[in-house]
Motif scaffolding. Sequence first.
Motif, PDB file in Angstrom:
ATOM      1  N   PHE A  82       0.937  -1.215   0.162  1.00  0.00           N
ATOM      2  CA  PHE A  82       0.091   0.327  -0.320  1.00  0.00           C
ATOM      3  C   PHE A  82       1.093   1.334  -0.157  1.00  0.00           C
ATOM      4  O   PHE A  82       1.258   1.597   1.308  1.00  0.00           O
ATOM      5  N   ASP A  83       0.910   1.939  -1.397  1.00  0.00           N
ATOM      6  CA  ASP A  83       2.274   2.727  -1.351  1.00  0.00           C
ATOM      7  C   ASP A  83       1.901   3.795  -2.354  1.00  0.00           C
ATOM      8  O   ASP A  83       1.067   3.715  -3.325  1.00  0.00           O
ATOM      9  N   SER A  84       2.390   4.696  -1.569  1.00  0.00           N
ATOM     10  CA  SER A  84       1.367   6.194  -2.389  1.00  0.00           C
ATOM     11  C   SER A  84       2.491   6.416  -4.118  1.00  0.00           C
ATOM     12  O   SER A  84       2.274   7.136  -4.665  1.00  0.00           O
ATOM     13  N   SER A  85       2.903   5.387  -4.321  1.00  0.00           N
ATOM     14  CA  SER A  85       3.726   5.119  -5.463  1.00  0.00           C
ATOM     15  C   SER A  85       2.394   4.777  -7.084  1.00  0.00           C
ATOM     16  O   SER A  85       2.582   5.077  -7.686  1.00  0.00           O
ATOM     17  N   GLN A  86       2.022   4.230  -6.304  1.00  0.00           N
ATOM     18  CA  GLN A  86       0.593   3.767  -6.887  1.00  0.00           C
ATOM     19  C   GLN A  86      -1.018   4.341  -6.271  1.00  0.00           C
ATOM     20  O   GLN A  86      -1.271   4.132  -7.354  1.00  0.00           O
ATOM     21  N   ILE A  87      -0.563   5.005  -4.971  1.00  0.00           N
ATOM     22  CA  ILE A  87      -1.703   5.534  -4.874  1.00  0.00           C
ATOM     23  C   ILE A  87      -2.017   6.166  -4.329  1.00  0.00           C
ATOM     24  O   ILE A  87      -1.179   6.728  -3.623  1.00  0.00           O
ATOM     25  N   LEU A  88      -3.274   7.278  -4.941  1.00  0.00           N
ATOM     26  CA  LEU A  88      -3.680   8.657  -4.499  1.00  0.00           C
ATOM     27  C   LEU A  88      -3.731   8.801  -3.640  1.00  0.00           C
ATOM     28  O   LEU A  88      -3.153   9.642  -2.342  1.00  0.00           O
ATOM     29  N   GLY A  89      -5.020   8.095  -3.245  1.00  0.00           N
ATOM     30  CA  GLY A  89      -5.849   8.750  -1.592  1.00  0.00           C
ATOM     31  C   GLY A  89      -6.428   7.321  -1.257  1.00  0.00           C
ATOM     32  O   GLY A  89      -6.331   6.126  -2.034  1.00  0.00           O
ATOM     33  N   ALA A  90      -6.751   7.356  -0.687  1.00  0.00           N
ATOM     34  CA  ALA A  90      -8.255   6.309   0.454  1.00  0.00           C
ATOM     35  C   ALA A  90      -9.453   7.317   0.838  1.00  0.00           C
ATOM     36  O   ALA A  90      -9.496   7.758   1.811  1.00  0.00           O
ATOM     37  N   ILE A  91     -10.447   6.006   0.591  1.00  0.00           N
ATOM     38  CA  ILE A  91     -11.289   6.670   1.084  1.00  0.00           C
ATOM     39  C   ILE A  91     -11.813   5.548   2.407  1.00  0.00           C
ATOM     40  O   ILE A  91     -11.588   4.789   2.688  1.00  0.00           O
ATOM     41  N   LEU A  92     -12.607   7.089   3.561  1.00  0.00           N
ATOM     42  CA  LEU A  92     -12.297   5.978   4.949  1.00  0.00           C
ATOM     43  C   LEU A  92     -13.856   6.170   5.466  1.00  0.00           C
ATOM     44  O   LEU A  92     -14.477   6.879   4.729  1.00  0.00           O
ATOM     45  N   PHE A  93     -14.508   5.386   5.649  1.00  0.00           N
ATOM     46  CA  PHE A  93     -15.310   5.598   6.340  1.00  0.00           C
ATOM     47  C   PHE A  93     -14.744   6.167   8.019  1.00  0.00           C
ATOM     48  O   PHE A  93     -13.971   6.437   8.410  1.00  0.00           O
ATOM     49  N   GLU A  94     -16.400   6.071   8.820  1.00  0.00           N
ATOM     50  CA  GLU A  94     -16.198   7.679   9.730  1.00  0.00           C
ATOM     51  C   GLU A  94     -15.176   6.893  10.577  1.00  0.00           C
ATOM     52  O   GLU A  94     -14.543   7.522  11.306  1.00  0.00           O
ATOM     53  N   GLN A  95     -15.997   5.489  10.991  1.00  0.00           N
ATOM     54  CA  GLN A  95     -15.076   5.167  12.487  1.00  0.00           C
ATOM     55  C   GLN A  95     -13.537   5.111  11.949  1.00  0.00           C
ATOM     56  O   GLN A  95     -13.030   4.853  12.598  1.00  0.00           O
ATOM     57  N   THR A  96     -13.690   4.699  10.653  1.00  0.00           N
ATOM     58  CA  THR A  96     -11.821   4.224  10.401  1.00  0.00           C
ATOM     59  C   THR A  96     -11.476   5.636  10.402  1.00  0.00           C
ATOM     60  O   THR A  96      -9.929   5.534  11.385  1.00  0.00           O
ATOM     61  N   MET A  97     -11.616   6.816  10.447  1.00  0.00           N
ATOM     62  CA  MET A  97     -11.593   8.514  10.147  1.00  0.00           C
ATOM     63  C   MET A  97     -10.626   8.400  12.164  1.00  0.00           C
ATOM     64  O   MET A  97     -10.070   8.971  12.390  1.00  0.00           O
TER      65      MET A  97
END
Length: 295
Positions: free
Chosen positions: A63-78
């Motif tokens: 899970f690396d920023s060289s390939q993944i720009l962003g991540a969407i989280l559920f409220e509990q995860t935040m």
Amino acid sequence: MQQRQFEKMKNSDGFIAALDQSGGSTPKALALYGISEDEYHNTEEMFDLVHEMRTRIITSPAFDSSQILGAILFEQTMDREIEGMYTGDYLAEKKGVVPFLKVDKGLAEESNGVQLMKPIDDIDDKLKRANERHIFGTKMRSVIKEANQEDIKAVVDQQFEIGKKIIDAGLVPIIEPEVDINSPEKEKCEELLKAEIRSHLDKLGQDEHVMLKLTIPTAANTYKELIEHPKVVRIVALSGGYDRDEANEKLKENNGLIASFSRALTQDLNVNQTDEEFNDALGKAVESIYQASIT
């Protein structure tokens, strides 16, 4: 809004990981991961398990920023922590990944071939907390199943009405009016949807920007003019029920459209895998989705 993150989302290669399964979809997500419903006894245990799953994904070297720009989280995860840091801070500071928050409360009952969002009566509080947690943007989902122009307009109107509140709070909204991949009128729905979205984009102010999360269109490059619109930061595609291979192949046909996959990202991950097996499976998924997103 952090300008560096804005520029990354607008210009960098990669895709967005959708890790935002909420209360209703969490049991299915856990089952796909190999954890059945008889392995937890209440909602608290369920969310503990799903946070362990997401933590394993986010902390993986794959899970690396060289390939993944962003991540969407559920409220509990935040609101939870990874290695002593709030999840959004961990993503941004340790991984270089831009954090987003799912803000909708699910779908209303279907009416005239669409499902609007349920009222988000606590939107102001969510946006305040998102800013406190250093979240960059938000995501909210509606569904379109029939080519009914008036009701497609209602879906888009609702999305942009709330989207304006999100912009006013200093965040970037991901507008997600999903067209059901099983709709017999899918292509017509997409043409009507494009026109409605374009109408709203043209009315945005000089410093108002949105992202869009759309079903991969039936006709390749349907959304080209939206991708090129000056008020659009990025258009990302949901997998919508396609498995990863099919979603990737369809995505490759659409220049400038990048992935924001959920199930298609995690479909080969299992709680019983060793770390080596897990990281290898995630790495292969990330690489394939990345390649499909840079066409």
